[in-house]
Each structure stands twice: as structure tokens, then as C-alpha cells.
Design an enzyme around this catalytic site. Structure first.
Site, PDB file in Angstrom:
ATOM      1  N   GLY A   1     134.362 -61.064  49.505  1.00 17.98           N
ATOM      2  CA  GLY A   1     133.332 -60.109  49.899  1.00 17.98           C
ATOM      3  C   GLY A   1     132.467 -59.738  48.719  1.00 17.98           C
ATOM      4  O   GLY A   1     132.885 -59.836  47.562  1.00 17.98           O
TER       5      GLY A   1
ATOM      6  N   GLY B   1     130.159 -56.487  47.709  1.00 19.41           N
ATOM      7  CA  GLY B   1     129.680 -55.149  48.038  1.00 19.41           C
ATOM      8  C   GLY B   1     128.457 -54.852  47.206  1.00 19.41           C
ATOM      9  O   GLY B   1     127.979 -55.714  46.461  1.00 19.41           O
TER      10      GLY B   1
ATOM     11  N   GLU C   1     128.548 -52.684  44.914  1.00 19.65           N
ATOM     12  CA  GLU C   1     129.015 -52.414  43.566  1.00 19.65           C
ATOM     13  C   GLU C   1     130.297 -53.149  43.218  1.00 19.65           C
ATOM     14  O   GLU C   1     131.092 -52.648  42.421  1.00 19.65           O
ATOM     15  CB  GLU C   1     129.182 -50.907  43.367  1.00 19.65           C
ATOM     16  CG  GLU C   1     127.939 -50.153  43.809  1.00 19.65           C
ATOM     17  CD  GLU C   1     127.711 -48.889  43.007  1.00 19.65           C
ATOM     18  OE1 GLU C   1     126.658 -48.825  42.334  1.00 19.65           O
ATOM     19  OE2 GLU C   1     128.554 -47.996  43.055  1.00 19.65           O
TER      20      GLU C   1
ATOM     21  N   LYS D   1     139.286 -57.122  42.794  1.00 18.13           N
ATOM     22  CA  LYS D   1     137.978 -56.479  42.900  1.00 18.13           C
ATOM     23  C   LYS D   1     137.367 -56.250  41.513  1.00 18.13           C
ATOM     24  O   LYS D   1     137.919 -55.525  40.702  1.00 18.13           O
ATOM     25  CB  LYS D   1     138.113 -55.148  43.651  1.00 18.13           C
ATOM     26  CG  LYS D   1     136.810 -54.376  43.788  1.00 18.13           C
ATOM     27  CD  LYS D   1     136.946 -53.200  44.757  1.00 18.13           C
ATOM     28  CE  LYS D   1     135.695 -52.316  44.766  1.00 18.13           C
ATOM     29  NZ  LYS D   1     135.820 -51.195  45.716  1.00 18.13           N
TER      30      LYS D   1
ATOM     31  N   ASP E   1     132.585 -41.813  50.952  1.00 19.26           N
ATOM     32  CA  ASP E   1     131.679 -42.901  51.340  1.00 19.26           C
ATOM     33  C   ASP E   1     132.269 -43.635  52.536  1.00 19.26           C
ATOM     34  O   ASP E   1     132.209 -44.859  52.645  1.00 19.26           O
ATOM     35  CB  ASP E   1     131.464 -43.858  50.169  1.00 19.26           C
ATOM     36  CG  ASP E   1     130.396 -44.929  50.473  1.00 19.26           C
ATOM     37  OD1 ASP E   1     129.486 -44.664  51.293  1.00 19.26           O
ATOM     38  OD2 ASP E   1     130.491 -46.038  49.901  1.00 19.26           O
TER      39      ASP E   1
ATOM     40  N   ASP F   1     137.884 -48.954  49.246  1.00 21.05           N
ATOM     41  CA  ASP F   1     136.698 -48.576  48.459  1.00 21.05           C
ATOM     42  C   ASP F   1     136.676 -47.093  48.087  1.00 21.05           C
ATOM     43  O   ASP F   1     135.847 -46.333  48.586  1.00 21.05           O
ATOM     44  CB  ASP F   1     135.440 -48.960  49.264  1.00 21.05           C
ATOM     45  CG  ASP F   1     134.201 -49.040  48.388  1.00 21.05           C
ATOM     46  OD1 ASP F   1     134.329 -48.922  47.156  1.00 21.05           O
ATOM     47  OD2 ASP F   1     133.104 -49.206  48.946  1.00 21.05           O
TER      48      ASP F   1
HETATM   49  P1  ATP Z   1     130.126 -51.125  48.985  1.00 20.38           P
HETATM   50  O1  ATP Z   1     129.012 -52.063  49.150  1.00 20.38           O
HETATM   51  O2  ATP Z   1     130.458 -50.424  50.273  1.00 20.38           O
HETATM   52  O3  ATP Z   1     130.026 -50.169  47.837  1.00 20.38           O
HETATM   53  P2  ATP Z   1     132.172 -52.286  47.416  1.00 20.38           P
HETATM   54  O4  ATP Z   1     131.354 -53.149  46.555  1.00 20.38           O
HETATM   55  O5  ATP Z   1     132.532 -50.984  46.820  1.00 20.38           O
HETATM   56  O6  ATP Z   1     131.440 -52.042  48.761  1.00 20.38           O
HETATM   57  P3  ATP Z   1     134.682 -52.805  48.830  1.00 20.38           P
HETATM   58  O7  ATP Z   1     134.162 -52.058  49.984  1.00 20.38           O
HETATM   59  O8  ATP Z   1     135.885 -52.221  48.160  1.00 20.38           O
HETATM   60  O9  ATP Z   1     133.518 -53.088  47.766  1.00 20.38           O
HETATM   61  O10 ATP Z   1     135.056 -54.312  49.246  1.00 20.38           O
HETATM   62  C1  ATP Z   1     134.060 -55.211  49.699  1.00 20.38           C
HETATM   63  C2  ATP Z   1     134.614 -56.105  50.806  1.00 20.38           C
HETATM   64  O11 ATP Z   1     135.693 -56.923  50.314  1.00 20.38           O
HETATM   65  C3  ATP Z   1     135.233 -55.338  51.961  1.00 20.38           C
HETATM   66  O12 ATP Z   1     134.297 -54.966  52.928  1.00 20.38           O
HETATM   67  C4  ATP Z   1     136.258 -56.319  52.517  1.00 20.38           C
HETATM   68  O13 ATP Z   1     135.637 -57.222  53.395  1.00 20.38           O
HETATM   69  C5  ATP Z   1     136.717 -57.050  51.283  1.00 20.38           C
HETATM   70  N1  ATP Z   1     137.979 -56.450  50.766  1.00 20.38           N
HETATM   71  C6  ATP Z   1     138.079 -55.503  49.807  1.00 20.38           C
HETATM   72  N2  ATP Z   1     139.364 -55.178  49.537  1.00 20.38           N
HETATM   73  C7  ATP Z   1     140.122 -55.938  50.369  1.00 20.38           C
HETATM   74  C8  ATP Z   1     141.547 -56.081  50.578  1.00 20.38           C
HETATM   75  N3  ATP Z   1     142.447 -55.382  49.876  1.00 20.38           N
HETATM   76  N4  ATP Z   1     141.955 -56.952  51.512  1.00 20.38           N
HETATM   77  C9  ATP Z   1     141.059 -57.679  52.215  1.00 20.38           C
HETATM   78  N5  ATP Z   1     139.718 -57.608  52.052  1.00 20.38           N
HETATM   79  C10 ATP Z   1     139.233 -56.753  51.152  1.00 20.38           C
HETATM   80 MN    MN Z   2     131.796 -48.953  47.351  1.00 15.34          MN
HETATM   81 MN    MN Z   3     132.580 -50.844  50.445  1.00 17.47          MN
HETATM   82 MN    MN Z   4     130.149 -53.503  51.674  1.00 18.77          MN
END
Ligand code: ATP
Ligand code: MN
Ligand code: MN
Ligand code: MN
Length: 290
Positions: A99, A101, A103, A120, A224, A243
Site C-alpha cells: 500500500g 499512503g 505519509e 511501514k 484520523d 495508522d
Molecule cells: P494515510 O494515507 O491514510 O495517511 P498511511 O500512509 O498513514 O495512510 P497506513 O494507513 O498505515 O498508511 O497504511 C497504508 C495501507 O497499507 C493500508 O490502507 C493497508 O491497505 C496497508 N496496510 C497497512 N498496515 C497493514 C497491515 N498491518 N496489514 C495489512 N495491510 C496493511
Molecule cells: Mn496516516
Molecule cells: Mn492510512
Molecule cells: Mn491511505
């Protein structure tokens, strides 16, 4: 060049240089060649060959204005984090991207025993970073590295406390620098994809229970929450809240406002998508009055 490509081309000497650049990054904006020579104790021709390679691959950045010096880039920081997690036995391989995101970048990871985990990479300020990429200054980039590390530290600490009270979140496993390794939630999709659920009420209750435990047992508010930060297994209807780095403490002046907003987004989504008859106020009141 992303972290997986970088990992595949890094030699032992290259890595020594990255460690030295990190070690001296507090003292120098660009670490002078002489300092690298003393610190790595590599023969000058080996050192220079490595520096040339790392600079051409944009894993490090050279400045040659007043003196010859080098600094890390973000991909180098990624490499240092992953190598450290590998050395400590938390990771064996980095797999596909799961994925992206706003950030972060989330990758599949494989542990030495063959277990799958989520990896992550926190990337605070990435959107603004892209915007100024052409004139990226060291001050900005280094402050973003630091903020990304702080973000990872916050998320790791929150996940640890949430897990310890039995909240449904990915179990935290390890952290290095700006990278957090957690349990991989298998077969899960983002709730925003609106997967058909056998038991949508169960998914809803999982999310509300996690918000409740976070507030009443850990003392934090996610801040969030929406269908984008919930992942759900369509087979079991189990839902996990992900997140967490932007969480606020319960005594933060805006905590209750954020709690109400988190609850409101979740309630509205489940009402609209899965026809669950719930109201924000009653759910919110039940949490704050527990
Ligand atoms: P945002 O754009 O909302 O700020 P972010 O960059 O902070 O997102 P996360 O929301 O933590 O990142 O994770 C992004 C994506 O990765 C999630 O939507 C999910 O699809 C995938 N993901 C994250 N952690 C996991 C996990 N532990 N198991 C499976 N998939 C995960
Ligand atoms: Mn986030
Ligand atoms: Mn997120
Ligand atoms: Mn996202």
C-alpha cells in the site's frame, strides 16, 4: 531507486559508508571525505569507488562547492533501517508493496522463519517534499527524516499499548529509525472498498471497541479514523484499526472533538454502506461515560 533496488546493489563497503554518514550527520551537513576515510578505515581507492557508485545511484548526495562532502538521502535511510532489522533477526526479505499512503509506503516483509509481516516506512511531509523536490534543501530533508522517525516511534508506542489491552490493531514487532514492522493482517482489505461482509455488525463493533479501549484504557484518540484506516477480513468480518501516529492524548484540548469526529465517520460509513442503524451521539456518549 527504491529501497528494494538499493538493497540489491549495496556492498559491505557501501554499507560502512552509509553508517559513517549517519553517525556524522549531526555534526556535518555534508560529511567531508577525510572524515569518511578515518571513520570507515577503507583504502582511499575503495572508498572513492563506493562513493562514486552511491552518488550515481542517488543513494547519497555529493557536494563539491567549498569542500568535497556527502550526505544520506531517504533511500539510504531506508536501507539502514532494513539492514538493522535484518541483523536483529526481525526480517529476512522485503517483498512487494502492499500500500501507499499519503505519509507512508507499506511493504510485505518475510521473517527468517518464513512468516509474513507488514513493513511501514514513515514519510512525513512527502507531498510537500515532492513539491519542492527540485530545490530540496538539506535542512528540509533532514527535518523530514527526523519527523518520519518521530512518527514511527509514536505509532510503535501506540500499537504496543493498544495491543496490551487487547485492542484489534496490528501487533507491533520491531522498529528501526522511521520503519515499523507489525503483524500482517492477512486477507484484509480497506473498509473503503466496501467488501460484502457476512457480519457487518461484528466489524462495526470491533472498530468501536478499539476506539473505546484506546480512549478508556490507553488514554488516546486516533484522530484520523475513517473507512481508509480500517482493514477488514471479509471471511471473518474482523476489523482492525491501523495508522496511529497522529493520535492525541485524552487530556489534549481537542481530544473530545476528535473522538466525536472519529466516531461520526465510522457510524456514518456503517450506516450508509451496511445499513446498520446507529447514531453518533449514543455511541460517543457510551464511550466518554464509561
Ligand atoms: P494515510 O494515507 O491514510 O495517511 P498511511 O500512509 O498513514 O495512510 P497506513 O494507513 O498505515 O498508511 O497504511 C497504508 C495501507 O497499507 C493500508 O490502507 C493497508 O491497505 C496497508 N496496510 C497497512 N498496515 C497493514 C497491515 N498491518 N496489514 C495489512 N495491510 C496493511
Ligand atoms: Mn496516516
Ligand atoms: Mn492510512
Ligand atoms: Mn491511505
Amino acid at each position: 531507486m527504491d529501497v528494494r533496488e538499493a538493497l540489491s546493489v549495496i556492498s559491505k563497503e557501501d554499507l560502512e559508508i552509509l553508517y559513517a554518514l549517519e553517525k556524522y550527520s549531526n555534526r556535518y551537513e555534508f560529511v567531508p571525505l577525510e572524515v569518511l576515510e578515518k571513520s570507515t578505515r577503507l583504502p582511499l581507492h575503495v572508498l572513492e569507488r563506493s562513493l562514486y557508485k552511491l552518488n550515481s545511484l542517488k543513494i547519497i548526495k555529493r557536494q563539491s562547492a567549498s569542500f568535497l562532502g556527502y550526505r544520506l538521502t531517504i533511500v539510504a535511510y531506508d536501507v539502514l533501517a532494513i539492514v538493522s532489522l535484518m541483523k536483529k533477526g526481525y526480517l529476512d526479505k522485503l517483498g512487494e508493496k502492499l500500500g501507499v499512503g499519503k505519509e507512508s509506503d507499506v511493504y510485505l516483509g518475510i521473517t527468517p522463519s518464513g512468516k509474513e509481516v507488514a513493513v511501514k516506512f514513515h514519510r512525513v511531509g512527502r507531498t510537500s517534499f515532492r513539491h519542492v523536490a527540485r530545490h530540496r534543501s538539506y535542512k528540509l530533508e533532514s527535518s523530514w527524516l527526523l519527523q518520519s522517525k518521530v512518527s514511527a516511534q509514536r505509532e510503535f508506542a501506540a500499537l504496543r499499548e493498544l495491543s496490551s489491552v487487547g485492542a484489534k490493531v496490528p501487533e507491533p514487532i520491531a522498529r528501526s529509525r522511521h520503519v515499523v514492522v507489525t503483524e500482517l493482517i492477512k486477507g484484509a482489505v480497506e473498509l473503503s472498498e466496501k467488501p460484502p461482509l457476512k457480519d457487518p455488525l461484528k466489524a462495526f463493533q470491533d472498530v468501536i471497541e478499539t476506539i473505546d479501549k484506546a480512549y478508556n484504557e490507553v488514554g488516546i484518540v486516533h484522530g484520523d479514523l475513517s473507512e481508509y484506516n480500517v482493514i477488514v477480513n471479509p471471511e471473518t468480518s474482523e476489523a482492525y484499526v491501523i495508522d496511529w501516529p497522529q493520535y492525541v492524548e485524552r487530556d489534549h484540548p481537542r481530544a473530545k472533538e476528535l473522538l466525536r469526529r472519529d466516531v461520526d465517520y465510522v457510524v456514518k460509513f456503517f450506516r450508509k454502506t451496511y445499513s446498520i442503524p446507529v447514531e453518533t451521539e449514543e455511541v460517543y456518549e457510551a464511550i466518554v461515560k464509561r
